[in-house]
Design an enzyme around this catalytic site. Sequence first.
Site, PDB file in Angstrom:
ATOM      1  N   LYS A 195       0.854  -1.181   0.000  1.00 31.15           N
ATOM      2  CA  LYS A 195       0.000   0.000   0.000  1.00 31.15           C
ATOM      3  C   LYS A 195       0.890   1.231   0.000  1.00 31.15           C
ATOM      4  CE  LYS A 195      -3.449   2.421   2.777  1.00 31.15           C
ATOM      5  NZ  LYS A 195      -4.419   2.317   3.874  1.00 31.15           N
ATOM      6  N   LYS A 248      -2.251  -1.553  -3.765  1.00 36.25           N
ATOM      7  CA  LYS A 248      -3.113  -0.387  -3.678  1.00 36.25           C
ATOM      8  C   LYS A 248      -2.293   0.891  -3.784  1.00 36.25           C
ATOM      9  CE  LYS A 248      -5.983   1.960  -0.356  1.00 36.25           C
ATOM     10  NZ  LYS A 248      -6.305   2.115   1.018  1.00 36.25           N
TER      11      LYS A 248
HETATM   12  C1  PBG Z   1      -7.291   3.210   5.858  1.00 35.48           C
HETATM   13  C2  PBG Z   1      -7.570   3.161   4.415  1.00 35.48           C
HETATM   14  C3  PBG Z   1      -7.387   4.156   3.418  1.00 35.48           C
HETATM   15  C4  PBG Z   1      -7.940   3.628   2.246  1.00 35.48           C
HETATM   16  C5  PBG Z   1      -8.386   2.356   2.538  1.00 35.48           C
HETATM   17  N1  PBG Z   1      -8.131   2.076   3.872  1.00 35.48           N
HETATM   18  C6  PBG Z   1      -6.882   5.533   3.507  1.00 35.48           C
HETATM   19  C7  PBG Z   1      -5.503   5.843   3.839  1.00 35.48           C
HETATM   20  O1  PBG Z   1      -4.637   4.993   3.976  1.00 35.48           O
HETATM   21  O2  PBG Z   1      -5.273   7.032   3.999  1.00 35.48           O
HETATM   22  C8  PBG Z   1      -8.036   4.341   0.926  1.00 35.48           C
HETATM   23  C9  PBG Z   1      -9.141   3.906   0.052  1.00 35.48           C
HETATM   24  C10 PBG Z   1      -9.454   4.820  -1.082  1.00 35.48           C
HETATM   25  O3  PBG Z   1      -8.813   5.856  -1.324  1.00 35.48           O
HETATM   26  O4  PBG Z   1     -10.412   4.476  -1.784  1.00 35.48           O
HETATM   27  N2  PBG Z   1      -5.995   3.243   6.257  1.00 35.48           N
END
Ligand code: PBG
Length: 324
Positions: A195, A248
């Site tokens: 991520k 992601k």
């Molecule tokens: C929580 C999380 C996030 C997303 C999914 N889980 C945000 C982040 O890490 O700031 C992003 C999902 C999206 O942008 O659709 N940590």
Amino acid sequence: MHYPEYRPRRLRRNENLRRLVRETKLSVDDLVYPLFVTFGKKVKKPIASMPGNFQMSIDYLVDEVGKTKEMGIPAVLLFGIPETKDEVASGAFAEKGIIQQAVKAIKDKVSDILVVTDLCLCEYTSHGHCGMLDGEEVDNDSTLEVLGEAAVSQAKAGADVIAPSGMMDGQVLAIREALDEEGFEHLPIMSYSAKYASCFYGPFRDAAESAPQFGDRRTYQMDPPNSDEAMREIMLDVEEGADIIMVKPALPYLDIIHRAKEEFDLPLAAYNVSGEFSMIKAAANLGWLDEERAMMESLTSIKRAGADIIITYFAQDAAKILTK
Ligand code: PBG
């Protein structure tokens, strides 16, 4: 294969020929639909930067999950917006926390759809970071304990899959051990393994009210230029017991998806994140893109890159087209 004997255009002459030789087929079976649940009753608050998405109270959420199931989508991914936040993310593991109540309500009323729960602390901390703070640093190992506790409470509420997204080192192992200790050894973990610290989460942070109050997430989420490191992150998650791995965001990271598919044989998910969704919506609104085609082309490309599972705010719209 040489021209003029081989003429690639021969197989593109009409739709039936194209159908026969099509290499990638998107299916409703691939889709996961993310939903935001908030406290209160009869709340359905539009998320301005994500047209068609809402913060919903549990009553509406249950209906929406039912509708999602009727459309043939196999899973929803839930995010909670608690009424109050604190330093230690108590709402993430409270028995009556927003997610816990939402999962129970869904399980009471809707059968036969998977409820995946996002497991992260940023929606529950007053500072908006994904873990426990030590000064202005996010402390890894004390966060692991809280994540384990939160995972168990989601499992007790009835979650079908736990999806940790906080990018703490060792989180998959900590969660696996906590779940197993409480008799949930059958529950799969879908780990947000690679991520990235991406600007494409911008609209989501409005939706989940989870923007960090100071600093950013670059000390725990990955640096976008890195690819080898993504493979190391995924390898660790596999060793720690992840059942499904994830990359992601999706579209700006198709190379990572492709590489992960080549190097690992676990089911691979890709998260078509909020910013990817909102860009298409915004351009379509202005008449600059054909929304339906931009959506289908994007989702198909994510699958072509190697994703087995696609988490997307387009899931319902795509399902309508795929099952028609
Ligand atoms: C929580 C999380 C996030 C997303 C999914 N889980 C945000 C982040 O890490 O700031 C992003 C999902 C999206 O942008 O659709 N940590």
